[in-house]
Enzyme design. Structure first.
Site, PDB file in Angstrom:
ATOM      1  NE  ARG A 100     -32.379  17.137   2.941  1.00 12.82           N
ATOM      2  CZ  ARG A 100     -31.937  18.266   3.499  1.00 12.82           C
ATOM      3  NH1 ARG A 100     -31.749  18.319   4.805  1.00 12.82           N
ATOM      4  NH2 ARG A 100     -31.691  19.326   2.767  1.00 12.82           N
ATOM      5  CG  HIS A 117     -27.757  15.894   1.624  1.00  9.68           C
ATOM      6  ND1 HIS A 117     -27.832  17.264   1.699  1.00  9.68           N
ATOM      7  CD2 HIS A 117     -28.938  15.497   1.066  1.00  9.68           C
ATOM      8  CE1 HIS A 117     -28.994  17.680   1.211  1.00  9.68           C
ATOM      9  NE2 HIS A 117     -29.684  16.619   0.829  1.00  9.68           N
ATOM     10  CG  ASN A 167     -25.218  19.560   3.378  1.00 10.87           C
ATOM     11  OD1 ASN A 167     -26.160  18.881   2.988  1.00 10.87           O
ATOM     12  ND2 ASN A 167     -23.973  19.340   2.980  1.00 10.87           N
ATOM     13  CG  HIS A 227     -38.921  14.628  -0.861  1.00  8.52           C
ATOM     14  ND1 HIS A 227     -38.745  15.688  -1.726  1.00  8.52           N
ATOM     15  CD2 HIS A 227     -37.738  14.507  -0.185  1.00  8.52           C
ATOM     16  CE1 HIS A 227     -37.531  16.176  -1.581  1.00  8.52           C
ATOM     17  NE2 HIS A 227     -36.902  15.479  -0.650  1.00  8.52           N
TER      18      HIS A 227
END
Length: 317
Positions: A61, A65, A93, A192
Site C-alpha cells: 500500500r 500511495h 494516509n 485487498h
C-alpha cells in the site's frame, strides 16, 4: 524526400529514441553500483513479514500511495517540518499508512554498503514486490533507476488517492486519471486479498448498506460498534487473510466486500464480469496484477538528473 532530408529525419528520430531510452528505468540498474541491493531489500522484507504478515500489505500500500501522488518518487516518506508539509497527514494516509520503519531499516543497510546509490523510491517499489511474493503472490521484474523527490503534495494526496466511500464510476475515473483501465483497476483492487482496515472505513457499509451478507455484517458489528472504536481492525479477506490469492473476488460474489468501494466492483455494474473471471481463475488474476504493478511502478518516475538520492528517506538532503 531528398537523401539529406531523410538522413536528418533519421538523425532526429534516433536522437529522440535514444533520449527516451536513456530516461527509462532498467532492471539491472544497480548491478554494478550496488549488486547486493535487491537481496538486501528482499531479506529485510521477508523478516518484517515473518514478524507480522500485515506488514506485507502495508508495504504494498505504501508503494501505491506513493505512486498515485506525483509519481513513484518517495514523496510519501517525507516528514513534516516547521517549513515543509508532506503527505503523511493526507486523509487516506494519516494513522493508516505504515511501514516507514521497514523502509528506514533497508535504507540504513544500503547506505552502509552503497552510500548515496539506491533511491528510497526504488526501495519502496522493490519492497512492494517482495511483500507480495512473501505472502504467496506473483513476482514481477521491478524496473529501477527512480530518484527521490525534494517535494511533496498534501493537496494531491487528498485529491488523488481513492477513498473507501467511492462508487464504481468514481473509482474508474480515479484510476483512469493515472492511465489505468477499469480491468487494471479491478486487478489492483485485488491487493485487498491481504491486509486490514480500520472500523472508521467500513462502519457506514455494515450499518447502512443492504448489499452485504447479513452474517458477515453481524460479525463486523462485533468489531466495529456504531459509535467509537474507529481504529479497530479487521481483515479485508475473512477467509485467507495472510495469503495473496483470489479469495477477495470470491468474497465479493457473496457480498462480503469489506469497504463500500470493494463491493462496488461487484454490484451490478460494468466490472462484475471481471470480478467473476478473477474469482474463477487465480492465474489470470496473478498475471494481470503483476502487469498492473509494473505499469504503476512506471508512473512519472524521476530519472537522470531530476530529484536526488536521499540519504535519509524522511528528509531531503
Amino acid at each position: 524526400m531528398s537523401g539529406l532530408n531523410l538522413k536528418l529525419s533519421l538523425f532526429f528520430f534516433l536522437s529522440c529514441v535514444l533520449g527516451i531510452v536513456s530516461a527509462q528505468l532498467s532492471s539491472d540498474f544497480y548491478a554494478t553500483s550496488c549488486p547486493l541491493a535487491l537481496t538486501t531489500i528482499k531479506a529485510a522484507v521477508a523478516s518484517a513479514v515473518l514478524q507480522e504478515a500485515r506488514m506485507g500489505a502495508s508495504l504494498l500500500r505504501l508503494h501505491f500511495h506513493d505512486c498515485f501522488v506525483q509519481g513513484c518518487d518517495a514523496s510519501i516518506l517525507l516528514d513534516d517540518t516547521s517549513t515543509f508539509t508532506g503527505e503523511k497527514t493526507a486523509f487516506q494516509n494519516v494513522n493508516s499508512v505504515r511501514g516507514y520503519d521497514v523502509i528506514d531499516n533497508i535504507k540504513y543497510q544500503l547506505e552502509v554498503s552503497c552510500p548515496g546509490v539506491v533511491s528510497c523510491a526504488d526501495i519502496v517499489a522493490v519492497a512492494a514486490r517482495d511483500s507480495v511474493v512473501a505472502l504467496g503472490g506473483p513476482s514481477w521484474t521491478v524496473q529501477l533507476g527512480r530518484r527521490d523527490s525534494t517535494t511533496a503534495s498534501l493537496s494531491s494526496a487528498n485529491s488523488d488517492l481513492p477513498a473507501p466511500s467511492l462508487d464504481l464510476s468514481a473509482l474508474i475515473t480515479v484510476f483512469a486519471n493515472k492511465g489505468f483501465t477499469a480491468k487494471e483497476m479491478v486487478a489492483l483492487s485485488g491487493a485487498h486479498t491481504i491486509g486490514k482496515s480500520q472500523c472508521a472505513n467500513f462502519r457506514t457499509r455494515i450499518y447502512n448498506e443492504t448489499n452485504i451478507d447479513s452474517s458477515y455484517a453481524k460479525t463486523l458489528e462485533g468489531i466495529c460498534p456504531s459509535v467509537g472504536g474507529d481504529s479497530n481492525l479487521t481483515n479485508f479477506d475473512p477467509t485467507t487473510p495472510d495469503s495473496f490469492d483470489n479469495a477477495y473476488f470470491k468474497n465479493l460474489l457473496g457480498n462480503k466486500g469489506l469497504l463500500h468501494s470493494d463491493q462496488q466492483l461487484f454490484n451490478g455494474g460494468s466490472t462484475d464480469s471481471q470480478v467473476t473471471a478473477y474469482s474463477d481463475n487465480l492465474a489470470s488474476f496473478r498475471d494481470d496484477f503483476a502487469y498492473a504493478m509494473i505499469k504503476m511502478g512506471n508512473l512519472n518516475p524521476l530519472v537522470g538528473s531530476n530529484g536526488q538520492i536521499r540519504t535519509n528517506c524522511r528528509k531531503v538532503n
